[in-house]
Motif scaffolding. Structure first.
Motif, PDB file in Angstrom:
ATOM      1  N   UNK A  80       0.835  -1.205   0.000  1.00 54.24           N
ATOM      2  CA  UNK A  80       0.000   0.000   0.000  1.00 54.24           C
ATOM      3  C   UNK A  80       0.872   1.258   0.000  1.00 54.24           C
ATOM      4  N   UNK A  81       1.907   1.268   0.827  1.00 54.61           N
ATOM      5  CA  UNK A  81       2.803   2.433   0.870  1.00 54.61           C
ATOM      6  C   UNK A  81       3.484   2.630  -0.485  1.00 54.61           C
ATOM      7  N   UNK A  82       3.972   1.533  -1.073  1.00 58.47           N
ATOM      8  CA  UNK A  82       4.668   1.625  -2.359  1.00 58.47           C
ATOM      9  C   UNK A  82       3.733   2.156  -3.451  1.00 58.47           C
ATOM     10  N   UNK A  83       2.496   1.637  -3.505  1.00 55.87           N
ATOM     11  CA  UNK A  83       1.552   2.079  -4.527  1.00 55.87           C
ATOM     12  C   UNK A  83       1.153   3.542  -4.322  1.00 55.87           C
ATOM     13  N   UNK A  84       0.970   3.935  -3.073  1.00 53.85           N
ATOM     14  CA  UNK A  84       0.562   5.309  -2.788  1.00 53.85           C
ATOM     15  C   UNK A  84       1.674   6.306  -3.109  1.00 53.85           C
ATOM     16  N   UNK A  85       2.897   5.945  -2.761  1.00 53.84           N
ATOM     17  CA  UNK A  85       4.028   6.821  -3.081  1.00 53.84           C
ATOM     18  C   UNK A  85       4.187   6.931  -4.600  1.00 53.84           C
ATOM     19  N   UNK A  86       4.006   5.814  -5.315  1.00 52.69           N
ATOM     20  CA  UNK A  86       4.093   5.838  -6.782  1.00 52.69           C
ATOM     21  C   UNK A  86       3.004   6.734  -7.375  1.00 52.69           C
ATOM     22  N   UNK A 135      -4.627   4.233  -5.419  1.00 53.58           N
ATOM     23  CA  UNK A 135      -4.539   4.480  -3.979  1.00 53.58           C
ATOM     24  C   UNK A 135      -5.059   3.306  -3.163  1.00 53.58           C
ATOM     25  N   UNK A 136      -4.310   2.952  -2.106  1.00 58.16           N
ATOM     26  CA  UNK A 136      -4.699   1.897  -1.182  1.00 58.16           C
ATOM     27  C   UNK A 136      -4.746   2.459   0.240  1.00 58.16           C
ATOM     28  N   UNK A 137      -5.903   2.418   0.891  1.00 58.67           N
ATOM     29  CA  UNK A 137      -6.032   2.969   2.246  1.00 58.67           C
ATOM     30  C   UNK A 137      -5.157   2.221   3.254  1.00 58.67           C
ATOM     31  N   UNK A 231      -0.691  10.627   2.365  1.00 57.99           N
ATOM     32  CA  UNK A 231      -1.160  11.482   1.280  1.00 57.99           C
ATOM     33  C   UNK A 231      -0.795  12.946   1.546  1.00 57.99           C
ATOM     34  N   UNK A 232      -1.117  13.437   2.754  1.00 58.35           N
ATOM     35  CA  UNK A 232      -0.854  14.837   3.086  1.00 58.35           C
ATOM     36  C   UNK A 232       0.644  15.144   3.051  1.00 58.35           C
ATOM     37  N   UNK A 233       1.453  14.241   3.598  1.00 57.83           N
ATOM     38  CA  UNK A 233       2.897  14.463   3.626  1.00 57.83           C
ATOM     39  C   UNK A 233       3.485  14.413   2.217  1.00 57.83           C
ATOM     40  N   UNK A 234       3.058  13.419   1.421  1.00 54.05           N
ATOM     41  CA  UNK A 234       3.575  13.292   0.065  1.00 54.05           C
ATOM     42  C   UNK A 234       3.213  14.487  -0.799  1.00 54.05           C
ATOM     43  N   UNK A 235       1.968  14.935  -0.717  1.00 53.09           N
ATOM     44  CA  UNK A 235       1.551  16.094  -1.502  1.00 53.09           C
ATOM     45  C   UNK A 235       2.225  17.369  -1.012  1.00 53.09           C
TER      46      UNK A 235
END
Length: 255
Positions: A80-86, A135-137, A231-235
């Protein structure tokens, strides 16, 4: 008189002189194509604005959307972390690369200048759609102020952030931002004025109010999960990087 008619006939054969009827047909055809182009772009903008509303619902975890930052297909935490960061990286790269002046100069050798911004908006919409799909919660609670005295103020800050984003687009030029003005001016045979550095309202207090509004909307939530935090940190990282590039572009344009 005869010589003039012979000369005109020669010019018509060589393509130097347009027949009045042909010219009228070409003008009418150009106007028709231009209007169809405006209609297509208007539909694209409306589609992008609908995606923007979905983005609001996605971040706010609004119940009527099928997916949100905290709801959707699940995956093991590491995946989930890998997919969200991608997903965030894809969005950030599209926004940053296509917004740079060097890319625009090269891109407008392929895409007409009056469509460049519209193509950018389409790319941004596709990148957002990819984020929603990928996105994966990660529904581990970081903080939960639901039902407390902070619940309403946090929702108000969330709403204020999106309102600042919307109003800021109109303070600069909402229709230019989405590429409609460029297409309209091209249809009218005109070009827009040269870029001008203006600081209306919000821009007098904050250099980048659109980004400020997004940051407020991303972080103001009564219930923060690990997924939402990512999400908030990455954006936020993307926004900070983008500000650096935009400041450089502004210095290049305006000194």
């Amino acid at each position: 008189m005869c010589n003039i008619r012979v000369a005109e006939a020669h010019q018509l054969r060589c393509g130097y002189l347009a027949h009045p009827a042909t010219s009228t047909i070409e003008n009418d055809l150009g106007i028709l194509v231009g209007r169809q182009l405006i209609e297509i772009l208007r539909n694209l903008v409306e589609g992008n604005e609908r995606i923007g509303r979905f983005d609001l619902a996605f971040v706010g975890d609004v119940a009527f959307v099928p997916r949100s930052v905290d709801r959707g297909p699940e995956a093991p935490p590491a995946l989930a972390v890998a997919m969200n960061v991608a997903a965030i990286a894809l969005f950030g790269l599209q926004h940053s690369i296509m917004a740079r002046q060097g890319f625009k100069r090269a891109w407008t050798r392929i895409v007409p200048w009056h469509l460049e911004r519209s193509v950018y908006v389409i790319g941004a919409s596709l990148a957002l759609m990819a984020m929603f799909v990928l996105w994966r919660p990660i529904p581990v609670i970081v903080w939960d102020a639901t039902g407390t005295i902070l619940d309403l103020p946090l929702w108000l800050l969330f709403s204020l952030g999106w309102l600042v984003v919307l109003l800021s687009t109109f303070m600069i030029n909402h229709f230019e931002l989405f590429g409609l003005e460029q297409a309209w001016l091209h249809m009218r045979g005109r070009k827009g004025p040269p870029p001008e550095l203006r600081q209306p309202f919000f821009y007098k207090w904050v250099a980048h109010p659109i980004y400020a509004g997004f940051l407020l909307a991303f972080w103001a939530t009564p219930e923060m999960t690990i997924g939402h935090l990512l999400f908030a940190a990455g954006m936020s990282v993307y926004i900070l990087i983008a500000i650096g590039y935009e400041e450089r572009d502004l210095r290049t344009l305006f000194g």
